[in-house]
Design a protein around this motif. Sequence first.
Motif, PDB file in Angstrom:
ATOM      1  N   LYS A  11       0.864  -1.181   0.000  1.00  0.00           N
ATOM      2  CA  LYS A  11       0.000   0.000   0.000  1.00  0.00           C
ATOM      3  C   LYS A  11       0.900   1.231   0.000  1.00  0.00           C
ATOM      4  CE  LYS A  11      -3.926   2.218   1.960  1.00  0.00           C
ATOM      5  NZ  LYS A  11      -5.091   2.162   2.777  1.00  0.00           N
ATOM      6  N   ILE A  12       0.576   2.182  -0.856  1.00  0.00           N
ATOM      7  CA  ILE A  12       1.334   3.423  -0.956  1.00  0.00           C
ATOM      8  C   ILE A  12       0.749   4.416   0.050  1.00  0.00           C
ATOM      9  CG2 ILE A  12       1.912   5.364  -2.480  1.00  0.00           C
ATOM     10  CD1 ILE A  12       1.690   3.391  -4.848  1.00  0.00           C
ATOM     11  N   PRO A  13       1.603   5.180   0.719  1.00  0.00           N
ATOM     12  CA  PRO A  13       1.060   6.192   1.644  1.00  0.00           C
ATOM     13  C   PRO A  13       0.051   7.096   0.947  1.00  0.00           C
ATOM     14  CG  PRO A  13       3.451   6.033   1.875  1.00  0.00           C
ATOM     15  CD  PRO A  13       3.060   5.191   0.682  1.00  0.00           C
ATOM     16  N   GLY A  14      -0.842   7.657   1.731  1.00  0.00           N
ATOM     17  CA  GLY A  14      -1.901   8.498   1.182  1.00  0.00           C
ATOM     18  C   GLY A  14      -1.401   9.828   0.626  1.00  0.00           C
ATOM     19  N   VAL A  15      -2.230  10.419  -0.199  1.00  0.00           N
ATOM     20  CA  VAL A  15      -1.905  11.689  -0.844  1.00  0.00           C
ATOM     21  C   VAL A  15      -1.559  12.755   0.194  1.00  0.00           C
ATOM     22  CG1 VAL A  15      -2.876  13.591  -2.207  1.00  0.00           C
ATOM     23  CG2 VAL A  15      -3.253  11.236  -2.923  1.00  0.00           C
ATOM     24  N   ARG A  16      -2.397  12.898   1.194  1.00  0.00           N
ATOM     25  CA  ARG A  16      -2.170  13.940   2.193  1.00  0.00           C
ATOM     26  C   ARG A  16      -0.885  13.697   2.978  1.00  0.00           C
ATOM     27  NH1 ARG A  16      -7.162  14.510   1.071  1.00  0.00           N
ATOM     28  NH2 ARG A  16      -8.733  15.929   1.777  1.00  0.00           N
ATOM     29  N   ASP A  17      -0.654  12.447   3.367  1.00  0.00           N
ATOM     30  CA  ASP A  17       0.568  12.125   4.118  1.00  0.00           C
ATOM     31  C   ASP A  17       1.819  12.457   3.311  1.00  0.00           C
ATOM     32  OD1 ASP A  17      -0.914  11.210   6.281  1.00  0.00           O
ATOM     33  OD2 ASP A  17      -0.842   9.124   5.634  1.00  0.00           O
ATOM     34  N   LEU A  18       1.810  12.070   2.033  1.00  0.00           N
ATOM     35  CA  LEU A  18       2.967  12.358   1.182  1.00  0.00           C
ATOM     36  C   LEU A  18       3.106  13.850   0.923  1.00  0.00           C
ATOM     37  CD1 LEU A  18       2.843   9.373  -1.300  1.00  0.00           C
ATOM     38  CD2 LEU A  18       4.693   9.917   0.290  1.00  0.00           C
ATOM     39  N   ALA A  19       1.986  14.547   0.768  1.00  0.00           N
ATOM     40  CA  ALA A  19       2.043  15.996   0.547  1.00  0.00           C
ATOM     41  C   ALA A  19       2.709  16.686   1.736  1.00  0.00           C
ATOM     42  CB  ALA A  19       0.644  16.545   0.304  1.00  0.00           C
ATOM     43  N   VAL A  20       2.357  16.264   2.956  1.00  0.00           N
ATOM     44  CA  VAL A  20       2.966  16.838   4.157  1.00  0.00           C
ATOM     45  C   VAL A  20       4.447  16.461   4.213  1.00  0.00           C
ATOM     46  CG1 VAL A  20       2.998  16.716   6.687  1.00  0.00           C
ATOM     47  CG2 VAL A  20       0.828  16.975   5.473  1.00  0.00           C
ATOM     48  N   GLU A  21       4.757  15.185   3.993  1.00  0.00           N
ATOM     49  CA  GLU A  21       6.146  14.707   4.034  1.00  0.00           C
ATOM     50  C   GLU A  21       7.037  15.492   3.061  1.00  0.00           C
ATOM     51  OE1 GLU A  21       8.648  10.981   2.208  1.00  0.00           O
ATOM     52  OE2 GLU A  21       6.689  10.500   3.050  1.00  0.00           O
ATOM     53  N   LEU A  22       6.517  15.758   1.865  1.00  0.00           N
ATOM     54  CA  LEU A  22       7.310  16.374   0.808  1.00  0.00           C
ATOM     55  C   LEU A  22       7.141  17.890   0.715  1.00  0.00           C
ATOM     56  CD1 LEU A  22       6.574  13.602  -1.786  1.00  0.00           C
ATOM     57  CD2 LEU A  22       8.760  13.985  -0.626  1.00  0.00           C
ATOM     58  N   GLY A  23       6.192  18.428   1.458  1.00  0.00           N
ATOM     59  CA  GLY A  23       5.974  19.865   1.458  1.00  0.00           C
ATOM     60  C   GLY A  23       5.390  20.398   0.160  1.00  0.00           C
ATOM     61  N   VAL A  24       4.446  19.638  -0.408  1.00  0.00           N
ATOM     62  CA  VAL A  24       3.823  20.042  -1.665  1.00  0.00           C
ATOM     63  C   VAL A  24       2.304  19.997  -1.536  1.00  0.00           C
ATOM     64  CG1 VAL A  24       5.772  19.243  -3.071  1.00  0.00           C
ATOM     65  CG2 VAL A  24       3.854  17.691  -2.631  1.00  0.00           C
ATOM     66  N   ASN A  25       1.639  20.537  -2.529  1.00  0.00           N
ATOM     67  CA  ASN A  25       0.189  20.535  -2.572  1.00  0.00           C
ATOM     68  C   ASN A  25      -0.314  19.112  -2.840  1.00  0.00           C
ATOM     69  OD1 ASN A  25      -2.511  20.746  -3.933  1.00  0.00           O
ATOM     70  ND2 ASN A  25      -2.151  22.936  -3.607  1.00  0.00           N
ATOM     71  N   PRO A  26      -1.380  18.677  -2.155  1.00  0.00           N
ATOM     72  CA  PRO A  26      -1.929  17.339  -2.409  1.00  0.00           C
ATOM     73  C   PRO A  26      -2.300  17.102  -3.880  1.00  0.00           C
ATOM     74  CG  PRO A  26      -2.887  18.233  -0.415  1.00  0.00           C
ATOM     75  CD  PRO A  26      -2.078  19.349  -1.047  1.00  0.00           C
ATOM     76  N   ASN A  27      -2.736  18.145  -4.583  1.00  0.00           N
ATOM     77  CA  ASN A  27      -3.067  17.983  -5.999  1.00  0.00           C
ATOM     78  C   ASN A  27      -1.837  17.597  -6.827  1.00  0.00           C
ATOM     79  OD1 ASN A  27      -5.782  18.639  -5.609  1.00  0.00           O
ATOM     80  ND2 ASN A  27      -5.404  20.819  -5.897  1.00  0.00           N
TER      81      ASN A  27
ATOM     82  N   ARG B 144      -1.769   0.999  -8.785  1.00  0.00           N
ATOM     83  CA  ARG B 144      -3.183   0.787  -9.089  1.00  0.00           C
ATOM     84  C   ARG B 144      -3.998   1.291  -7.904  1.00  0.00           C
ATOM     85  NH1 ARG B 144      -1.648  -3.724  -6.599  1.00  0.00           N
ATOM     86  NH2 ARG B 144      -3.136  -4.817  -5.285  1.00  0.00           N
ATOM     87  N   THR B 145      -5.208   1.717  -8.191  1.00  0.00           N
ATOM     88  CA  THR B 145      -6.096   2.208  -7.145  1.00  0.00           C
ATOM     89  C   THR B 145      -7.206   1.203  -6.930  1.00  0.00           C
ATOM     90  OG1 THR B 145      -5.650   4.511  -7.708  1.00  0.00           O
ATOM     91  CG2 THR B 145      -7.667   4.074  -6.479  1.00  0.00           C
ATOM     92  N   GLU B 146      -7.444   0.898  -5.673  1.00  0.00           N
ATOM     93  CA  GLU B 146      -8.596   0.077  -5.291  1.00  0.00           C
ATOM     94  C   GLU B 146      -9.554   1.014  -4.582  1.00  0.00           C
ATOM     95  OE1 GLU B 146      -7.472  -3.452  -3.184  1.00  0.00           O
ATOM     96  OE2 GLU B 146      -6.016  -4.019  -4.729  1.00  0.00           O
ATOM     97  N   ARG B 147     -10.727   1.125  -5.112  1.00  0.00           N
ATOM     98  CA  ARG B 147     -11.705   2.130  -4.717  1.00  0.00           C
ATOM     99  C   ARG B 147     -11.776   2.410  -3.219  1.00  0.00           C
ATOM    100  NH1 ARG B 147     -16.474   4.479  -7.386  1.00  0.00           N
ATOM    101  NH2 ARG B 147     -15.814   3.895  -9.463  1.00  0.00           N
ATOM    102  N   THR B 148     -11.930   1.411  -2.410  1.00  0.00           N
ATOM    103  CA  THR B 148     -12.110   1.659  -0.976  1.00  0.00           C
ATOM    104  C   THR B 148     -10.861   1.390  -0.152  1.00  0.00           C
ATOM    105  OG1 THR B 148     -12.943  -0.585  -0.676  1.00  0.00           O
ATOM    106  CG2 THR B 148     -14.582   1.153  -1.063  1.00  0.00           C
ATOM    107  N   ALA B 149      -9.841   0.797  -0.756  1.00  0.00           N
ATOM    108  CA  ALA B 149      -8.664   0.396   0.010  1.00  0.00           C
ATOM    109  C   ALA B 149      -7.464   1.325  -0.159  1.00  0.00           C
ATOM    110  CB  ALA B 149      -8.261  -1.025  -0.372  1.00  0.00           C
ATOM    111  N   GLY B 150      -7.441   2.111  -1.227  1.00  0.00           N
ATOM    112  CA  GLY B 150      -6.318   3.021  -1.434  1.00  0.00           C
ATOM    113  C   GLY B 150      -5.502   2.664  -2.663  1.00  0.00           C
ATOM    114  N   ARG B 151      -4.274   3.134  -2.671  1.00  0.00           N
ATOM    115  CA  ARG B 151      -3.382   2.940  -3.813  1.00  0.00           C
ATOM    116  C   ARG B 151      -2.301   1.934  -3.442  1.00  0.00           C
ATOM    117  NH1 ARG B 151      -3.844   7.887  -4.880  1.00  0.00           N
ATOM    118  NH2 ARG B 151      -4.881   8.166  -6.832  1.00  0.00           N
ATOM    119  N   PHE B 152      -1.941   1.104  -4.434  1.00  0.00           N
ATOM    120  CA  PHE B 152      -0.963   0.053  -4.205  1.00  0.00           C
ATOM    121  C   PHE B 152       0.072   0.032  -5.321  1.00  0.00           C
ATOM    122  CE2 PHE B 152      -4.750  -1.073  -2.001  1.00  0.00           C
ATOM    123  CZ  PHE B 152      -4.326  -1.680  -0.829  1.00  0.00           C
TER     124      PHE B 152
END
Length: 122
Positions: A31-47, A63-71
């Motif tokens: 599982k890849i860390p979430g968008v928000r977590d990575l945005a904070v870690e890297l200091g960038v906009n979530p978009n 790949r994205t799994e609708r309810t489980a996140g990105r992998f």
Amino acid sequence: MKFDTERPIWLQLVAEFERRILVGQWSPGDKIPGVRDLAVELGVNPNTVQRAFAELERRELARTERTAGRFVTDKIERVEQLRATGATGAADDYVREAKRYGMSKQAAIDLIADRWANKEGT
């Protein structure tokens, strides 16, 4: 992460995330860390992270799994293909430089073997 002002940040994120996959920091199926977590870690906009993720999916590295996140892709052959492509580029650069320095083929091979042996744990 320090960003190059000459290239779009989202492309630099794609390269960083691809590197994490290729070196095994993010393994196939993880599982890849979430968008928000990575945005904070890297200091960038979530978009910006979201745009990088879309490109990873286009490259079949995630790949994205609708309810489980990105992998990370579980297609190990895809990851191996990209590793081989990257290593081929590095080898081409090395051969070009070795020739530029006037090294023989055998001397270049010996140098790689020596460096490989001395860098085993890294």
